[in-house]
Design an enzyme around this catalytic site. Sequence first.
Site, PDB file in Angstrom:
ATOM      1  CE1 TYR A 381      -4.420  -0.009  -0.445  1.00  0.00           C
ATOM      2  CE2 TYR A 381      -4.215  -2.046   1.229  1.00  0.00           C
ATOM      3  CZ  TYR A 381      -4.799  -1.160   0.077  1.00  0.00           C
ATOM      4  OH  TYR A 381      -6.176  -1.804  -0.288  1.00  0.00           O
ATOM      5  CG  HIS A 384       3.777   8.093  -0.680  1.00  0.00           C
ATOM      6  ND1 HIS A 384       4.618   7.360   0.049  1.00  0.00           N
ATOM      7  CD2 HIS A 384       3.108   8.713   0.059  1.00  0.00           C
ATOM      8  CE1 HIS A 384       4.137   7.103   1.463  1.00  0.00           C
ATOM      9  NE2 HIS A 384       3.287   8.180   1.489  1.00  0.00           N
TER      10      HIS A 384
END
Length: 606
Positions: A381, A384
């Site tokens: 996850y 960015h």
Amino acid sequence: MADQENTTRTYRTSLPWRAFTMITGIVDRVVGWDRLPVPLGLLDLIGLRTRLRQENLHDMSHLPATGTPPVPPLTPDRLVSRSVDGSHNDLTEPAMGMAGSRFGRNIPLDKITPATEDAVLKPSPREISRKLLTRTTFVPATSVNSLVAAWLQFMIRDWFSHGTSPQENPWVVPLADDDTWPDKPMRIMRTPDDPTRPPGASMPQTRVNVLTHWWDGSQIYGVTGEDQGWLRSGEQGKLRVLDNGLLPIPDDPSRDPALVPGFWLGTEMLRTLFTLEHNAICDRLHAEYPSWPDEELFQRARLVTSALLAKIHTVEWTPAVISHPTTKAALRANWFGLAGERVHRLFGRISGSEVVSGIPGGATDHYGVPFGLTEEFVAVYRMHPLVRDTWSLRSAGDDGTILDCEFPDISGANALKVLNSIAMTDLLYSFGTLPPGLVTLHNFPKHLQQFQRPDGHLQDLAATDILRSRELGVPRYNEFRRLLHLPPAGDFRDLTADPEWAEEIRRAYDGDIEQVDLTVGMFAERRPEGFAFSDTAFRIFVLMASRRLNSDRFFTEYYTPRVYSDAGLAWIRDNSMATVLTRHYPGLRPVLATVDNAFAAWEVRA
């Protein structure tokens, strides 16, 4: 519990399932699930998920521990409502998934790499950041909008946090002679130690999640009684909202959300939106059940809001960012089953099978391993690149420019200034009509590569992302793929279809393909059709996206009218991200009328 364990053992070892997973694994390696017709692709994904459940769930809670957080006593109300700290979700193991419990793993414990200086600092995470991640030209993900980026970070604040890093004994990263970083050497704070780890214990490294592991809306409701008490209005179950429709800020400066690293406009917009949604649910429940007191309304509305968040993430957000026809069908099947939404609406569950009728309302199943989010889930996850550097905030009425700005202008305390000066309808319209970044090499936001934290510390988040995965023992790319039953990259040209990237990666890792970091490999590899991120990351999604539903009794056997109420279940059934947006900001209705999914790119108003 014994019956469940026996069932799980049978599931994990039965010959038919083993044969099925073997066949689908071969098909996946030879053909690829994404190249199959949708029905065959779905079968292949079921086989892949089955094998991952069999072999890639590993428990850390059984390792020696001391000073674990106390589990509050079970009270009758906890049977039918979510506890603030996540305890008592599993009634036989009440500490499972509560705040302060350990992260699990998706890899065998003996494959966790110790966090030595060489393992963490070589090759230099700063040099990997500079050479492979630096955004030179913004690469957009044109099929989706920037609510995708805001939503992901909003969700993360519900799921996991390693806590506040200690200031002492940072990782010291030497810098190249030509590096313009102002502080030499670079210092990156360490991940906090596991406070429950016995001193001197000989065992794999462990860390705790300071948030609850459950999908319970804790970014809205808090994880302590004190926080939750402050957020609540004390009337008709509602949360506190100011007269201007925004959220109050605590008087205590230490609790100011703008001082939390990572606070920005996108996450606060969504926290505001779903606070308003909670209150709208309270209004609906109060109209239907006028005798319910404040506590009853609050707890039922929290259940409904949390389930709606999970539904939106499952059937809208994720299919938008991995919009391959097979994955869109598979993700909707997680919620509705292969029987589909129409059958679900007409008849409810028609089978006990999650494949046929979906996970909500089915049986709770941990697949033999106590539930917990994993360090590998955290690692994949790290997305960015979804975040833009430049933002054009515009009017929903005529698309006229209100403010052109950079990311620092909408983060930290500046985010609150923008919220108080630009209407939420216009902010949401702006996010909906701006594409996020593609999760790929050379596309890391420049403002996050030189990010000033609220405490004044300058941080390269790209270098930090690389270092964090190494520090937490997440394997490098090739070993990660092996452990997920995928073929490793044979060489750098096998890793990526871009020959220039292959050469850049080869130089950055001094010719050693086995040293390529997970993040770099995932950002470089070929993506399946419609994907905004990698197929390698998707394997963790295949496993953990359903597990978070399977293990949570409030999504399984407690997903009933007696717990949620008929009105509550109807609210979940009948709502989507688009209806939530237009309920609270009706000025968005014209633009949302043109899209089937609120996370897809919105048409710019003429």
